[in-house]
Design an enzyme around this catalytic site. Sequence first.
Site, PDB file in Angstrom:
ATOM      1  N   LEU A  41      14.941  31.510  -9.010  1.00  0.00           N
ATOM      2  CA  LEU A  41      13.466  31.514  -8.824  1.00  0.00           C
ATOM      3  C   LEU A  41      13.234  31.948  -7.541  1.00  0.00           C
ATOM      4  O   LEU A  41      14.132  31.894  -6.662  1.00  0.00           O
ATOM      5  CB  LEU A  41      12.909  29.901  -8.923  1.00  0.00           C
ATOM      6  CG  LEU A  41      13.010  29.284 -10.560  1.00  0.00           C
ATOM      7  CD1 LEU A  41      12.738  28.013 -10.298  1.00  0.00           C
ATOM      8  CD2 LEU A  41      12.677  30.025 -11.520  1.00  0.00           C
ATOM      9  N   CYS A  42      12.128  32.663  -7.529  1.00  0.00           N
ATOM     10  CA  CYS A  42      11.725  33.269  -6.264  1.00  0.00           C
ATOM     11  C   CYS A  42      11.525  32.054  -4.989  1.00  0.00           C
ATOM     12  O   CYS A  42      11.007  31.182  -5.356  1.00  0.00           O
ATOM     13  CB  CYS A  42      10.315  33.941  -6.245  1.00  0.00           C
ATOM     14  SG  CYS A  42      10.256  35.531  -7.089  1.00  0.00           S
ATOM     15  N   PRO A  43      11.826  32.362  -3.985  1.00  0.00           N
ATOM     16  CA  PRO A  43      12.095  33.840  -3.337  1.00  0.00           C
ATOM     17  C   PRO A  43      13.738  34.266  -3.271  1.00  0.00           C
ATOM     18  O   PRO A  43      13.821  35.290  -2.594  1.00  0.00           O
ATOM     19  CB  PRO A  43      11.792  33.563  -1.940  1.00  0.00           C
ATOM     20  CG  PRO A  43      11.914  32.339  -1.529  1.00  0.00           C
ATOM     21  CD  PRO A  43      11.911  31.567  -2.942  1.00  0.00           C
ATOM     22  N   ASP A 101      12.692  35.804 -13.201  1.00  0.00           N
ATOM     23  CA  ASP A 101      11.501  35.348 -12.502  1.00  0.00           C
ATOM     24  C   ASP A 101      10.583  36.272 -12.522  1.00  0.00           C
ATOM     25  O   ASP A 101      10.552  37.298 -11.829  1.00  0.00           O
ATOM     26  CB  ASP A 101      11.584  34.338 -11.007  1.00  0.00           C
ATOM     27  CG  ASP A 101      10.454  33.906 -10.590  1.00  0.00           C
ATOM     28  OD1 ASP A 101       9.396  34.181 -11.127  1.00  0.00           O
ATOM     29  OD2 ASP A 101      10.605  33.032  -9.669  1.00  0.00           O
TER      30      ASP A 101
END
Lengths: 80, 364
Positions: A12-14, A39
Site C-alpha cells: 500500500l502507498c507510500p 495500489d
Amino acid sequence: MAREVLDARNLLCPLPVIRTQDRVARLAPGDVLEVHATDPGALNDIPAWCRVSGHRVLEACERPDGLVVVVIEVGDGAGG
Amino acid sequence: MAKTQRKAVALISGGLDSMLAARVVMDQGVHVEGINFFTGFCVEGHTHAIRRRDRARPKRNNALWVAEQLGIRLHIIDIVEEYKAVLLEPRHGYGQNLNPCLDCKTFMVRKAHEWMREHGFDFIITGEVIGQRPMSQRRDTFPVVARESGVGDLLLRPLSARLLPPTRPEREGWVDRERLYGFHGRSRKPQMALAARYGFRDYAQPAGGCCFLTDEQYAAKLADLWAARGRRDYDLDDILLLKVGRHLRPRPHFKLIVGREEGENRFLEGYRKRFLSLRPVSHAGPLVLVDGELDEADLELAARITARFSKGRGAGRVRVAATTPEGGTRELEVAPLAAHEIRPEWYVERRGAQALRAAGAARA
Ligand code: SF4
C-alpha cells in the site's frame, strides 16, 4: 542501459513509492525501471515522485486486471 | 565573491506548517530538499486504497503534493521497524491517545540529522510552532527535541524562530532572522495568511495530528491488540488491519474483523492464509477474519455474528463457511444474532480510554 522490473504488488502507498525510490537510487541515468503495483494510488504517486526527483515517466497506466504499470527513465539527478 | 549556497533538509509532513517553513527558507536563497518519514501510522493513503467509496475521490500523497508545489525533491524514508521502539517505549510518554509525539519528533529530527550529514547538507527545518500542540510543540519541549536528537542548534523552526534563541543558521547569516516569523499558540490565522500570500491552496489540514495514533478509536484498537496478546508488539500487517473493518471482541480470547464493504472484503481476502475466515454462503455478506483460537461454541457465536452482518440477518437460518488458513472449509447453519444481542462493548473501537488503561498504556 539496464532495464529492470520492480515488483511492488500488494504494497500500500507510500511503500511502492519508497521501493521505487530505493531501486532508482541504485540505477544509472538512462536506465529504465518498470514498476508493477496493485495500489491504485501508485498511479498518481510514482509519477509525482518522478516529477519532483527529475526522472522521466515513459508510461503510466492501470491495466484492466487492476495492475498499475509505471515505466521510468532514470534522470541525471539519480541517487539519494 | 558569491557566498556558497547553503543546503537545508526540511521535514515535510504533508501539512501546511512544514510547507510554509520550507518555503520561507527557500525564499532566502537556501537550497531545500524534503524528507518524509513513513511510520506505518500515517493518516493518508491506505484507507483510500482499500475502501471502494473512497476510491471515487482523487487521492494523493500530501507530502509529494507539497514537494511538487514547492518544486523541491522529496526523500521518503521507511522507518516502520525502527519506529517500534519509539512507540512501545517512549521516554516522554503518550499524548492524548497513543501518540508519543515528543519522542516521535525527536526521532525524526535525529534521522534527518543523519541524512543531513550523509548528504552534505547544513541544517534542518521543521514546521513546528510554539504552543501549537499540547505535547510536542511547547516552548519547554523545543529544547528537548534539539538536545535529545543530537542536532543542537542546527535545527531551525522558521515559523517561530523569532521567539527562540538564535540558531547557528541565523548567527552565521545563512538565513536572515529578521525575515523569519514569531508565530505561537493554537490559532492558525497567521499560517493561513502566509499561505494566502504564497498562493497556496488545497493544502491538507489534519485535525488531530499527523498520524492515526492521535485517533481515539484507532488507539483503542491498538491497545486492545496488545492486551489480547499479552505483549506490546506489532507488525505492519497489524497496523493496516486496524484501519479496516469493524473490530468486535465478543470474548476476551478472540476478535472478529468484519469487512464493511466490497473494497474492505477484498483487502481482508489477502489475509485468509493467516486467519480463520468466515463468509456467509446462503446470503450476501461480509468476509470476517478471526483473530484468536475458537472452540465449538465460539465458532458458533462467530458464525451467528457473521450472519448478523449479512443480507440474511432477517432470515431464520444462514449458512456460513468457515475456512482455516490451510484452506479446509466447513459449513455451519446458524440463526443470525438479533440486533440487541450484539453487545455495544464488543466494539473494540468504542472502548476508548478503558482499553488504553487495560493495556497499561495510559499516558505517562
Ligand atoms: S501525531 Fe503521530 S506522527 Fe505526528 S508527531 Fe505525534 S506521534 Fe509523531
